[in-house]
Design a protein around this motif. Structure first.
Motif, PDB file in Angstrom:
ATOM      1  N   ASN A 127       0.848  -1.186   0.000  1.00 30.94           N
ATOM      2  CA  ASN A 127       0.000   0.000   0.000  1.00 30.94           C
ATOM      3  C   ASN A 127       0.887   1.241   0.000  1.00 30.94           C
ATOM      4  OD1 ASN A 127       0.865   0.371   2.720  1.00 30.94           O
ATOM      5  ND2 ASN A 127      -0.820  -0.922   3.455  1.00 30.94           N
ATOM      6  N   GLU A 128       0.291   2.405   0.185  1.00 33.43           N
ATOM      7  CA  GLU A 128       1.071   3.643   0.101  1.00 33.43           C
ATOM      8  C   GLU A 128       2.152   3.717   1.167  1.00 33.43           C
ATOM      9  OE1 GLU A 128      -1.079   7.249   1.167  1.00 33.43           O
ATOM     10  OE2 GLU A 128      -2.704   6.018   1.964  1.00 33.43           O
ATOM     11  N   HIS A 129       2.001   2.957   2.252  1.00 35.64           N
ATOM     12  CA  HIS A 129       2.990   2.985   3.328  1.00 35.64           C
ATOM     13  C   HIS A 129       4.089   1.948   3.132  1.00 35.64           C
ATOM     14  CE1 HIS A 129       0.211   5.641   5.356  1.00 35.64           C
ATOM     15  NE2 HIS A 129      -0.744   4.713   5.299  1.00 35.64           N
ATOM     16  N   THR A 130       3.802   0.849   2.446  1.00 35.72           N
ATOM     17  CA  THR A 130       4.766  -0.250   2.332  1.00 35.72           C
ATOM     18  C   THR A 130       5.388  -0.395   0.950  1.00 35.72           C
ATOM     19  OG1 THR A 130       3.077  -1.896   1.721  1.00 35.72           O
ATOM     20  CG2 THR A 130       3.445  -1.516   4.077  1.00 35.72           C
ATOM     21  N   GLU A 131       4.850   0.325  -0.042  1.00 35.87           N
ATOM     22  CA  GLU A 131       5.302   0.136  -1.418  1.00 35.87           C
ATOM     23  C   GLU A 131       6.802   0.371  -1.577  1.00 35.87           C
ATOM     24  OE1 GLU A 131       4.209   1.581  -5.974  1.00 35.87           O
ATOM     25  OE2 GLU A 131       3.371   2.652  -4.259  1.00 35.87           O
ATOM     26  N   HIS A 132       7.315   1.422  -0.956  1.00 33.17           N
ATOM     27  CA  HIS A 132       8.734   1.750  -1.092  1.00 33.17           C
ATOM     28  C   HIS A 132       9.603   0.606  -0.581  1.00 33.17           C
ATOM     29  CE1 HIS A 132      12.618   3.560  -0.081  1.00 33.17           C
ATOM     30  NE2 HIS A 132      12.351   4.492  -0.985  1.00 33.17           N
ATOM     31  N   ASP A 133       9.286   0.095   0.599  1.00 37.05           N
ATOM     32  CA  ASP A 133      10.106  -0.946   1.200  1.00 37.05           C
ATOM     33  C   ASP A 133       9.910  -2.306   0.549  1.00 37.05           C
ATOM     34  OD1 ASP A 133      11.116   0.920   2.975  1.00 37.05           O
ATOM     35  OD2 ASP A 133       9.600   0.511   4.499  1.00 37.05           O
TER      36      ASP A 133
END
Length: 293
Positions: free
Chosen positions: A75-81
């Motif tokens: 999601n928007e919080h986990t996409e980067h990681d």
């Protein structure tokens, strides 16, 4: 909100022999029957499925018989990681399917960073096209749809919101926006202030669902209609483009020419500058300079 790849984001260099692939799978925006047979096949064949919310996606996956698949939350919080892990899976030959709560991944939803990371690593990215709230809304709006602009969600506040609103107000193509129910009235009010009371708008709600609604009218009427309402669900706003600006009159051009000459410009330079500023023929502007005596 759509996640964007930052300029300083890591790049991946696993090589160009990645045997797996990333599949972006569009999912229904309301009616679960809208999922395509190709999308179902892709989800069944995937080794892992990435989704925004396991509770939400499980309903769809159970319906199509793929509830046993391992799920990864993106999601928007986990996409980067999550990028590095997913790139690694593709490099190992895995087929990774990416879905969101509704519609096409990467369109005002997570997915853009993952796509960029896999591409940068030399991996294969493909998609199973399907439902899109923006496309559905603009095609049924009755407003010009041959050329349109998708703006997604506006910034919530500050100078960035004002700049985007000004850009929307001046855009001559049809504009498609997304909005949450608790911000709908504020956005309609801001659009009326920027675009004028009589600009046409279509408000689409609950698309493909039982209580699907399409409302058409002016921004002024839209603001009044939603002043005391308690809207539910996500909204798609389809805004008519701005009317082309009226061409400048000769008097306006002459005033601009005089101002340039008063500032020290030659007639030729004044004509060139005024022509560029107003988008009119340089020859016509120069002919006007000759009337000044």
């Amino acid at each position: 909100m759509s996640s964007r790849c930052d300029a300083d984001d890591d790049t991946y260099s696993i090589g160009r022999q990645m045997s797996g692939k990333l599949i972006l799978v569009a999912t229904p925006i309301g009616n679960l029957s809208d999922i395509t047979s190709r999308a179902v096949d892709a989800l069944r064949e995937a080794d892992v499925i990435c989704c925004e919310d396991t509770r939400h996606s499980s309903k769809l996956l159970q319906r199509i018989g793929v509830s046993e698949k391992p799920l990864i939350i993106v999601n928007e919080h986990t996409e980067h990681d999550a990028r590095e892990k997913l790139v690694g899976m593709v490099a190992q030959g895995k087929t990774v399917a990416l879905i969101t709560d509704a519609g096409s991944p990467g369109i005002s939803d997570p997915g853009e960073r993952i796509v960029r990371a896999v591409i940068d690593a030399g991996g294969v990215v493909t998609a199973m096209p399907g439902p899109s709230a923006a496309i559905m809304a603009v095609t049924v709006s009755g407003l010009p749809s041959a050329r349109f602009v998708f703006e997604g969600f506006l910034p919530r506040s500050g100078a960035e919101r004002k700049e985007r609103l000004e850009a929307v107000a001046n855009e001559q193509r049809t504009v498609v926006l997304y909005e949450a129910p608790h911000r709908l009235h504020k956005t309609l009010t801001d659009l009326e202030a920027m675009c004028g009371a009589h600009r046409r708008i279509v408000i689409a709600a609950e698309l493909t669902k039982v209580h699907e609604e399409l409302w058409r009218g002016t921004l002024h009427d839209a603001v009044k209609r939603h002043a005391d309402a308690e809207p539910r669900g996500e909204f798609v706003l389809v805004l008519a483009g701005a009317s082309p600006a009226a061409p400048p009159t000769d008097d306006e051009l002459l005033a601009a020419i005089r101002a340039e000459i008063a500032g020290g410009a030659t007639r030729k330079d004044a004509a060139s500058r005024v022509s560029a500023r107003f988008g009119v023929s340089k020859r016509h502007v120069y002919e006007l300079t000759l009337t000044l005596g």
